[in-house]
Design a protein around this motif. Structure first.
Motif, short mmCIF file in Angstrom:
data_model
loop_
_atom_site.label_atom_id
_atom_site.label_comp_id
_atom_site.label_asym_id
_atom_site.label_seq_id
_atom_site.Cartn_x
_atom_site.Cartn_y
_atom_site.Cartn_z
N GLN A 168 9.29 1.91 -0.21
CA GLN A 168 9.47 3.34 0.04
C GLN A 168 9.70 3.52 1.53
O GLN A 168 9.10 2.82 2.35
N GLY A 169 10.57 4.45 1.90
CA GLY A 169 10.96 4.60 3.28
C GLY A 169 9.83 4.88 4.24
O GLY A 169 9.84 4.41 5.38
N ALA A 170 8.83 5.65 3.81
CA ALA A 170 7.71 5.98 4.68
C ALA A 170 6.76 4.82 4.86
O ALA A 170 5.96 4.82 5.81
N LYS A 171 6.81 3.82 3.98
CA LYS A 171 5.86 2.71 4.06
C LYS A 171 6.43 1.43 3.45
O LYS A 171 5.80 0.83 2.58
N PRO A 172 7.59 0.96 3.89
CA PRO A 172 8.11 -0.29 3.34
C PRO A 172 7.17 -1.45 3.65
O PRO A 172 6.75 -1.62 4.79
N GLY A 173 6.83 -2.21 2.62
CA GLY A 173 5.88 -3.30 2.79
C GLY A 173 4.44 -2.88 2.59
O GLY A 173 3.53 -3.72 2.66
N GLY A 174 4.19 -1.61 2.34
CA GLY A 174 2.83 -1.13 2.14
C GLY A 174 2.68 -0.34 0.86
O GLY A 174 3.66 0.20 0.34
N GLY A 175 1.47 -0.26 0.35
CA GLY A 175 1.20 0.50 -0.86
C GLY A 175 0.73 1.90 -0.57
O GLY A 175 0.35 2.23 0.55
N GLY A 176 0.78 2.74 -1.58
CA GLY A 176 0.36 4.12 -1.43
C GLY A 176 -1.13 4.30 -1.60
O GLY A 176 -1.87 3.36 -1.90
N MET A 177 -1.59 5.53 -1.40
CA MET A 177 -3.01 5.86 -1.53
C MET A 177 -3.15 7.14 -2.35
O MET A 177 -2.30 8.02 -2.29
N LEU A 178 -4.23 7.21 -3.09
CA LEU A 178 -4.61 8.44 -3.77
C LEU A 178 -6.13 8.54 -3.65
O LEU A 178 -6.86 7.75 -4.26
N LEU A 179 -6.58 9.47 -2.82
CA LEU A 179 -8.01 9.55 -2.53
C LEU A 179 -8.79 10.11 -3.71
O LEU A 179 -8.26 10.81 -4.57
N GLY A 180 -10.07 9.81 -3.72
CA GLY A 180 -10.92 10.11 -4.87
C GLY A 180 -10.93 11.55 -5.30
O GLY A 180 -11.05 11.85 -6.50
N GLN A 181 -10.82 12.47 -4.34
CA GLN A 181 -10.86 13.89 -4.69
C GLN A 181 -9.67 14.31 -5.54
O GLN A 181 -9.68 15.39 -6.14
N LYS A 182 -8.62 13.46 -5.61
CA LYS A 182 -7.46 13.77 -6.44
C LYS A 182 -7.44 12.95 -7.73
O LYS A 182 -6.53 13.11 -8.54
N ILE A 183 -8.44 12.09 -7.90
CA ILE A 183 -8.53 11.31 -9.14
C ILE A 183 -9.33 12.14 -10.14
O ILE A 183 -10.54 11.94 -10.34
N SER A 184 -8.69 13.10 -10.75
CA SER A 184 -9.33 13.95 -11.75
C SER A 184 -9.52 13.16 -13.05
O SER A 184 -9.07 12.02 -13.18
N GLU A 185 -10.16 13.78 -14.01
CA GLU A 185 -10.37 13.10 -15.30
C GLU A 185 -9.03 12.73 -15.93
O GLU A 185 -8.87 11.62 -16.47
N ARG A 186 -8.07 13.64 -15.87
CA ARG A 186 -6.77 13.35 -16.48
C ARG A 186 -6.02 12.25 -15.72
O ARG A 186 -5.45 11.35 -16.32
N VAL A 187 -6.02 12.34 -14.40
CA VAL A 187 -5.35 11.31 -13.59
C VAL A 187 -5.99 9.95 -13.83
O VAL A 187 -5.31 8.94 -14.01
N ASP A 258 15.83 4.22 0.73
CA ASP A 258 14.99 5.30 1.24
C ASP A 258 14.71 5.06 2.72
O ASP A 258 14.05 4.08 3.08
N GLY A 259 15.24 5.94 3.60
CA GLY A 259 15.04 5.80 5.03
C GLY A 259 13.68 6.26 5.49
O GLY A 259 12.92 6.89 4.74
N MET A 260 13.34 5.98 6.76
CA MET A 260 11.98 6.23 7.24
C MET A 260 11.68 7.72 7.42
O MET A 260 10.51 8.08 7.64
N GLN A 261 12.68 8.60 7.32
CA GLN A 261 12.37 10.03 7.32
C GLN A 261 11.91 10.50 5.94
O GLN A 261 11.54 11.66 5.77
N GLY A 262 11.93 9.60 4.96
CA GLY A 262 11.44 9.94 3.63
C GLY A 262 9.95 10.17 3.62
O GLY A 262 9.20 9.54 4.38
N GLY A 263 9.49 11.06 2.76
CA GLY A 263 8.09 11.43 2.73
C GLY A 263 7.25 10.54 1.84
O GLY A 263 7.74 9.70 1.10
N SER A 304 18.06 8.42 0.18
CA SER A 304 17.03 9.44 0.37
C SER A 304 16.38 9.24 1.73
O SER A 304 16.51 8.19 2.35
N GLY A 305 15.68 10.27 2.17
CA GLY A 305 14.99 10.20 3.45
C GLY A 305 15.50 11.24 4.43
O GLY A 305 16.41 10.98 5.21
N GLY A 306 14.95 12.45 4.37
CA GLY A 306 15.30 13.48 5.33
C GLY A 306 16.47 14.36 4.96
O GLY A 306 17.03 15.05 5.81
N ILE A 307 16.84 14.39 3.68
CA ILE A 307 17.93 15.28 3.24
C ILE A 307 17.39 16.71 3.20
O ILE A 307 16.40 16.99 2.54
#
Length: 442
Positions: A168-187, A258-263, A304-307
């Motif tokens: 992904q453009g914002a973090k090539p070579g790295g993984g994403g994060m989803l913090l605990g407050q967003k890990i609802s029962e459904r998620v 995906d360029g580095m201006q991607g979110g 993609s990235g900053g369109i």
């Protein structure tokens, strides 16, 4: 005491270019907490971008099209290299992958509604496919990510295309994060994770280590879907020339760069600002790779990235892309960062136009949250209509520029239609500096 700029000038106070106040504040925060900074969005540093390019409109040497009488088409076919059922889209603007988890259920539904209203595709993101999203999406691309969260063969078959995400453009070579407050029962249920516990996605797929393994995986996905679904390969823009060549050799129908201006929903700030290359630099590398393999336009390129507007769309197409994808802009179109929530943004230490703490799940607009009270504020029908309006404007703006350049299809735009207004942009985009025939570096 707070000094004004005049006070600072009178007292001879001079800010360091290296250690400016933002840098000092970041050092102080790190020293106090011992924790690196996490945020969403993409790179905020100034980078050569589409604004550094200009179009050469038609005059005498070329004739423009009459906007009210001569057609300028916008349709695009994605994935017809090997797939039996490629995607036929009405416009060359698609919605990038954003997960249920990072976004609320109503927000994901709205993305599907908006994309369907104008005849384009949307993408699932990490964490799987929701019934609301599938139900409201005419064309839905299913992301196959390193985490495998929510992945199952039944949903693969329900999708209209599959996107294998390698970066992904914002973090090539790295993984994403989803913090605990967003890990609802459904998620948590969809991702087979404990509720309320921080989740970090893997940075690479667990069952392959190189392009040969990717070939095997693509063939497996084709067999699962009876060779009907187009298979995309998405890379974060870094070593783009080589990555695109390997993706094509592995059998991709479509390559997404995906360029580095991607979110992103959440990752380290140091990653967002210091890893990857600008979108403008990545497109010519990708096109060169496709051309050298003899598959440019046969293997479609999505950028993609900053369109942000129709000019960005037209410039990406002119540089050789077949379509673009939007993420951050789509969220803003839905209602993110809207001034109507100014007071509430202020309460959580941010402001409309600056809000990037997607990871905290406190979004007053109800878009990047799993809080039921906040997400209930968001109307997916109204949000979808706003997104559709925005997509129509992007398309009409791109058509306006294409007609001005004498083109009967937005994808007929070409590098010869462009010049650059800075040496950096000219070198990256490989188009002449305005008023000259000089392309730096050639």
């Amino acid at each position: 005491m707070t000094y004004t700029s005049d006070d600072r000038a009178r007292l001879g106070l001079r800010e360091s270019a290296t250690f400016d106040r933002a840098t000092i504040a970041a050092i102080q925060r790190a020293a106090e907490t011992g924790i690196y900074d996490i945020r969403g969005w993409g790179a905020k540093r100034p980078l050569p971008h589409f604004d550094d390019l200009l179009f050469l409109g038609a005059s005498m040497s070329r004739y423009p099209l009459e906007g009210y009488r001569e057609r300028c088409a916008t349709d695009v076919v994605l994935g017809d290299r090997f797939a039996k059922s490629p995607l036929h889209l009405d416009i060359p603007v698609t919605i990038a992958g954003m997960s249920f988890g990072a976004l609320s259920g109503p927000a994901k539904e709205a993305l599907g509604r908006g994309a369907s209203e104008v005849g384009t595709s949307t993408t699932t993101g990490d964490g799987g496919m929701t019934p609301e999203e599938r139900g409201q999406s005419k064309h839905l691309v299913y992301q196959y990510l390193p985490s495998r969260y929510g992945m199952n063969p039944d949903d693969l078959r329900k999708a209209d295309a599959i996107e294998i995400v390698l970066g992904q453009g914002a973090k090539p070579g790295g993984g994403g994060m989803l913090l605990g407050q967003k890990i609802s029962e459904r998620v948590a249920g969809m991702r087979t994770l404990p509720q309320g516990i921080d989740q970090r996605s893997a940075c690479r797929h667990p069952d392959w280590t190189g392009p040969d393994d990717l070939t095997i995986k693509i063939n497996e996905l084709r067999e699962i879907t009876d060779w009907c679904k187009p298979v995309y390969v998405k890379v974060g823009a870094t070593r783009t020339y080589y990555d695109v060549k390997l993706a094509v050799h592995a059998g991709a129908d479509v390559v997404v760069v995906d360029g580095m201006q991607g979110g992103t929903a959440a990752t380290q700030d140091v990653f967002i600002e210091h890893v990857g290359i600008p979108t403008l630099a990545a497109i010519p590398q990708a096109v060169q790779a496709l051309q050298e393999l003899g598959v440019h336009r046969r293997v479609q390129l999505i950028v993609s990235g900053g369109i942000r507007n129709g000019a960005d769309v037209a410039k990406a197409l002119a540089l050789g892309a077949d379509a673009v994808a939007i993420g951050t802009a789509a969220l803003i179109a839905l209602g993110d960062n809207h001034p109507r929530y100014a007071a509430e943004y202020q309460k959580i230490g941010s402001a409309a136009g600056f809000y990037d703490d997607y990871q905290d799940g406190n979004d007053p607009a109800g878009i990047s949250t799993q809080d039921p009270e906040l997400s209930a504020r968001f109307d997916p029908v109204a949000g979808g209509h706003r997104l559709a309006n925005y997509l129509r404007v992007l398309t009409m703006e791109a058509q306006t520029i294409a007609r001005a350049c004498g083109k009967s299809h937005v994808c007929h735009l070409e590098p010869d239609d462009l010049v650059a207004v800075s040496i950096e942009a000219a070198a990256m985009a490989r188009v002449p500096l305005a008023g000259t025939d000089w392309i730096p570096g050639t």
